[in-house]
Motif scaffolding. Structure first.
Motif, PDB file in Angstrom:
ATOM      1  N   GLN A 255       1.724  -3.487  -5.002  1.00  0.00           N
ATOM      2  CA  GLN A 255       0.403  -3.464  -4.386  1.00  0.00           C
ATOM      3  C   GLN A 255      -0.482  -2.384  -5.019  1.00  0.00           C
ATOM      4  OE1 GLN A 255       1.603  -6.403  -3.462  1.00  0.00           O
ATOM      5  NE2 GLN A 255      -0.172  -6.324  -2.158  1.00  0.00           N
ATOM      6  N   VAL A 256       0.107  -1.244  -5.353  1.00  0.00           N
ATOM      7  CA  VAL A 256      -0.660  -0.205  -6.050  1.00  0.00           C
ATOM      8  C   VAL A 256      -1.167  -0.758  -7.382  1.00  0.00           C
ATOM      9  CG1 VAL A 256      -0.442   1.990  -7.303  1.00  0.00           C
ATOM     10  CG2 VAL A 256       0.348   1.819  -4.935  1.00  0.00           C
ATOM     11  N   GLN A 257      -0.315  -1.467  -8.102  1.00  0.00           N
ATOM     12  CA  GLN A 257      -0.737  -2.024  -9.396  1.00  0.00           C
ATOM     13  C   GLN A 257      -1.896  -2.994  -9.225  1.00  0.00           C
ATOM     14  OE1 GLN A 257       0.371  -0.973 -12.495  1.00  0.00           O
ATOM     15  NE2 GLN A 257      -1.480  -2.088 -13.044  1.00  0.00           N
ATOM     16  N   LYS A 258      -1.869  -3.793  -8.186  1.00  0.00           N
ATOM     17  CA  LYS A 258      -2.964  -4.734  -7.940  1.00  0.00           C
ATOM     18  C   LYS A 258      -4.254  -3.982  -7.604  1.00  0.00           C
ATOM     19  CE  LYS A 258      -0.049  -8.567  -6.547  1.00  0.00           C
ATOM     20  NZ  LYS A 258       0.340  -9.484  -5.466  1.00  0.00           N
ATOM     21  N   PHE A 259      -4.141  -2.922  -6.789  1.00  0.00           N
ATOM     22  CA  PHE A 259      -5.329  -2.114  -6.489  1.00  0.00           C
ATOM     23  C   PHE A 259      -5.826  -1.401  -7.740  1.00  0.00           C
ATOM     24  CE2 PHE A 259      -4.569  -2.524  -1.910  1.00  0.00           C
ATOM     25  CZ  PHE A 259      -5.866  -2.578  -1.434  1.00  0.00           C
ATOM     26  N   LYS A 260      -4.893  -0.868  -8.555  1.00  0.00           N
ATOM     27  CA  LYS A 260      -5.303  -0.203  -9.793  1.00  0.00           C
ATOM     28  C   LYS A 260      -6.111  -1.152 -10.668  1.00  0.00           C
ATOM     29  CE  LYS A 260      -2.572   2.342 -12.235  1.00  0.00           C
ATOM     30  NZ  LYS A 260      -1.435   2.878 -12.993  1.00  0.00           N
ATOM     31  N   ASN A 261      -5.635  -2.371 -10.833  1.00  0.00           N
ATOM     32  CA  ASN A 261      -6.337  -3.353 -11.656  1.00  0.00           C
ATOM     33  C   ASN A 261      -7.711  -3.673 -11.070  1.00  0.00           C
ATOM     34  OD1 ASN A 261      -4.093  -3.493 -13.330  1.00  0.00           O
ATOM     35  ND2 ASN A 261      -3.310  -5.360 -12.384  1.00  0.00           N
ATOM     36  N   MET A 262      -7.746  -3.899  -9.756  1.00  0.00           N
ATOM     37  CA  MET A 262      -9.009  -4.250  -9.115  1.00  0.00           C
ATOM     38  C   MET A 262     -10.018  -3.104  -9.222  1.00  0.00           C
ATOM     39  SD  MET A 262      -9.744  -5.343  -5.153  1.00  0.00           S
ATOM     40  CE  MET A 262      -9.447  -3.673  -4.524  1.00  0.00           C
TER      41      MET A 262
END
Length: 125
Positions: free
Chosen positions: A62-69
């Protein structure tokens, strides 16, 4: 959901039941940006995202998805409420985020910790 803590500080809470393959949609981004943009939000700790720990769903994913967004929209997100981000320390430094470019650099970093203050709003249960 909107709650108030014991001190009367409003906390925006969002719960998600995603599969590991569920990507963050445009509506997810718009919702996050709306939370960040609220003038009631003065600290990142006033936002809480709780994700159900379905198979493949972890804090790291989930952190990776937020980082990308956030990286892909750093300027718009930062400028929606700079005061939230200027209270966050840069990765491994005593300095704070000064502008959207600092935010983007942090989100593009491969070494930033999952426990960094900027990700404190992400919880997986």
């Amino acid at each position: 959901m909107l709650f108030e803590d014991a001190n009367g500080v409003r906390i925006f809470v969002e719960t998600k039941n995603y599969a590991s393959t569920t990507s963050f949609s445009t509506s997810f981004y718009n919702q996050f940006k709306a939370y960040i943009s609220s003038q009631e939000i003065t600290d990142i700790s006033q936002i809480k995202y709780y994700f159900r720990a379905n198979s493949g769903v972890s804090k790291a994913s989930q952190v990776q998805k937020f980082k990308n967004m956030i990286s892909n929209n750093a300027k718009a997100i930062f400028e929606s409420n700079p005061n939230v981000f200027t209270k966050i320390k840069k990765e491994n430094q005593i300095d704070f985020i000064d502008d959207w470019e600092d935010l983007k650099i942090m989100m593009d970093s491969e070494t930033i910790s999952l426990d960094h203050q900027i990700f404190s709003f992400i919880q997986v249960y």
